[in-house]
Design an enzyme around this catalytic site. Structure first.
Site, PDB file in Angstrom:
ATOM      1  N   SER A 232       4.935  -7.470   7.688  1.00  0.00           N
ATOM      2  CA  SER A 232       3.545  -7.177   6.941  1.00  0.00           C
ATOM      3  C   SER A 232       2.590  -6.359   7.919  1.00  0.00           C
ATOM      4  CB  SER A 232       2.972  -8.406   6.535  1.00  0.00           C
ATOM      5  OG  SER A 232       1.676  -8.237   6.071  1.00  0.00           O
ATOM      6  N   LYS A 233       1.986  -5.474   7.239  1.00  0.00           N
ATOM      7  CA  LYS A 233       1.071  -4.687   8.176  1.00  0.00           C
ATOM      8  C   LYS A 233      -0.106  -5.626   8.382  1.00  0.00           C
ATOM      9  CE  LYS A 233      -0.969  -2.181   4.299  1.00  0.00           C
ATOM     10  NZ  LYS A 233      -1.194  -0.767   3.829  1.00  0.00           N
ATOM     11  N   ARG A 234      -0.311  -6.506   7.806  1.00  0.00           N
ATOM     12  CA  ARG A 234      -1.474  -7.470   7.593  1.00  0.00           C
ATOM     13  C   ARG A 234      -1.403  -8.376   8.867  1.00  0.00           C
ATOM     14  NH1 ARG A 234      -1.118  -6.535   2.359  1.00  0.00           N
ATOM     15  NH2 ARG A 234      -2.814  -5.449   1.422  1.00  0.00           N
ATOM     16  N   ARG A 235      -0.135  -8.653   9.272  1.00  0.00           N
ATOM     17  CA  ARG A 235       0.235  -9.710  10.137  1.00  0.00           C
ATOM     18  C   ARG A 235       0.883  -9.382  11.342  1.00  0.00           C
ATOM     19  NH1 ARG A 235       3.075 -12.566   6.777  1.00  0.00           N
ATOM     20  NH2 ARG A 235       4.742 -11.458   7.218  1.00  0.00           N
ATOM     21  N   VAL A 238       3.705  -3.437  13.001  1.00  0.00           N
ATOM     22  CA  VAL A 238       4.716  -2.459  12.153  1.00  0.00           C
ATOM     23  C   VAL A 238       4.548  -0.744  12.238  1.00  0.00           C
ATOM     24  CG1 VAL A 238       5.063  -4.460  10.588  1.00  0.00           C
ATOM     25  CG2 VAL A 238       3.504  -2.606  10.028  1.00  0.00           C
TER      26      VAL A 238
END
Length: 457
Positions: A232-235, A238
């Site tokens: 995930s790009k939020r976590r 990436v």
């Protein structure tokens, strides 16, 4: 001749999962003598920013997918095909394979008594001439997707609602646009992430309703982190660009990404593109999630860095070297640096002490090295450096003798000297570093560290 397509949406960053899919497509195009078509899915106005599109093109070029190859075609833009999308919807309406619908979500909920139930087909046979357009899905049987990775996948038609292909304002939805674009561009292989598999039966129905045979489908496994969660790009880290900017080599990244869900069938892992590409087969791609192991990628990158010819390594380091730094001095330590860094951004911290008037002290390193007795080591070594022969072996012997005089082995004796010279406890070999730094500058640093140490006591 095989035509594959890669169709990303601009999002401000290029996901490593997208890069993996692009490489799988590129391998198919190259080994078959076919064409890789780049299409930008730009119909979302909020994401339609030129710099984001340029970011996609730049990221692809970094991993070797660009217009320099005759296999590359594009970029095309989905927004340029809106007229074809509308014409396809009109054809489906005319052929009775789609119909207008004015129902809202609240209408469906009121009729079915559930906010979770799909569309109930209320407008199917009302003969409306306005509203959204829904595709008429079969009531019975199954839609079979023959997937090159997942084999035969069956989707019961009764579980598929009549899905919307054109909004009430007349704008075509992505699911229709995607099919029409693939037909217009003569795409015969669609290789993409498994998250799109659920859309595939709907797209396959659209292909056939529009009078064409669907492409070869292949849905590659999801990429997960160490906790086996989807990246995930939020976590997670990436963005392909972040790895590029950190100093990962494109060839190492390509090698690593190709092994996420696929392998050449032997024990080799470090392989150049020219050897991997002919071996790639969709049928050999795994169905299980692929673990993106940044530590392993880092190890791969270190291997590739160490394999570079010296002059190539020096050239690759340029973005991380200050323009004012003497390249002849860097050339003297390039071999030492090359064996010690895993990413090129680490080069700066390994060599900056050679070019600064004085080292930048890392406080934890200073505190760790400057123990009681460090002042005697610094003073004794400074005295020896005034007359010692200026070569690594002589410099080492001199410090061994100073350490021995104070009851210390070389490892303990060199700790305060290293920090005084470089500002850190780890780095390039100490005595080669002192040799390159020179006698006067080395003496200045030892004396400055001694003064600082005595002033703090």
């Amino acid at each position: 001749m095989t035509r594959v397509r890669f169709a990303p949406s601009p999002t401000g960053m290029f996901h490593v999962g997208g890069a993996r899919s692009a490489l799988f497509n590129w391998a198919i195009a190259e080994q078959s003598g076919g064409t890789f078509v780049l299409r930008i899915e730009d119909t979302d106005a909020a994401r339609n920013r030129p710099e984001w599109t340029e970011g996609i093109i730049s990221a692809l070029a970094w991993i070797g997918i660009n217009g320099d190859s005759p296999r590359f075609e594009g970029p095309y833009f989905q927004s340029a095909y809106e007229q074809q999308h509308r014409e396809a919807a009109a054809k489906l309406l005319k052929d009775g394979k789609a119909y207008h619908c004015t129902c809202t979500r609240d209408d469906v909920k009121a009729r079915t008594g559930s906010e979770h139930q799909g569309y109930d087909g209320h407008c199917r046979d009302l003969g409306l001439t306005e509203g959204a357009v829904r595709f008429r899905t079969p009531d019975e049987g199954v839609t079979v997707v023959d997937d090159s990775v997942r084999g035969r996948v069956e989707f019961p038609n009764a579980a598929m609602e009549d899905f919307v292909i054109v909004r009430g304002d007349g704008s075509p939805l992505f699911i229709l646009a995607n099919v029409v674009d693939d037909m217009e561009m003569r795409i015969d292989h669609v290789v993409r992430a498994e998250e799109h598999l659920s859309n595939t039966p709907k797209q396959q129905l659209l292909w056939r309703a529009l009078g064409a045979e669907p492409p070869v489908w292949a849905h590659v496994p999801v990429i997960v982190n160490e906790k086996r969660q989807k990246l995930s790009k939020r976590r997670d880290k990436v963005a392909l660009e972040s790895y590029r900017d950190e100093g990962y080599l494109a060839e190492a990244m390509v090698n690593y990404l190709m092994l996420l869900g696929w392998g050449p069938g032997d024990d080799r892992e470090i392989m150049p593109w020219s050897e991997m590409m002919p071996l790639f087969r969709l049928e050999d791609v795994n169905q299980a999630p692929a673990f993106f192991d940044e530590k392993k990628l880092r190890a791969f990158n270190g291997e590739y860095i160490r394999a570079l010819p010296r002059e190539v390594f020096a050239a690759r380091c340029e973005p991380w070297l200050d323009p004012s730094w003497d390249r002849a001095v860097f050339a003297r330590v390039a071999d030492l640096v090359q064996t010690r860094v895993a990413v090129l951004s680490e080069v700066t911290a390994n060599v900056d002490f050679l070019f600064l008037d004085e080292p930048v002290f890392d406080q934890p390193s200073w505190d760790k090295a400057m123990k009681p007795g460090a002042d005697a080591i610094l003073a004794g070594y400074a005295e020896r450096l005034e007359t010692v022969s200026w070569d690594p072996e002589s410099l080492k012997t001199a410090l061994e003798e100073v350490g021995l005089a104070h009851g210390l082995k070389l490892g303990k004796a060199q700790a305060p000297v290293r920090v005084a010279i470089t500002g850190r406890t780890v780095g390039l070999p100490l005595f080669e570093s002192i040799e390159v730094l020179g006698r006067e500058r080395s003496l200045d640093r030892l004396r400055a560290a001694l003064t600082r140490l005595q002033g703090a006591s």
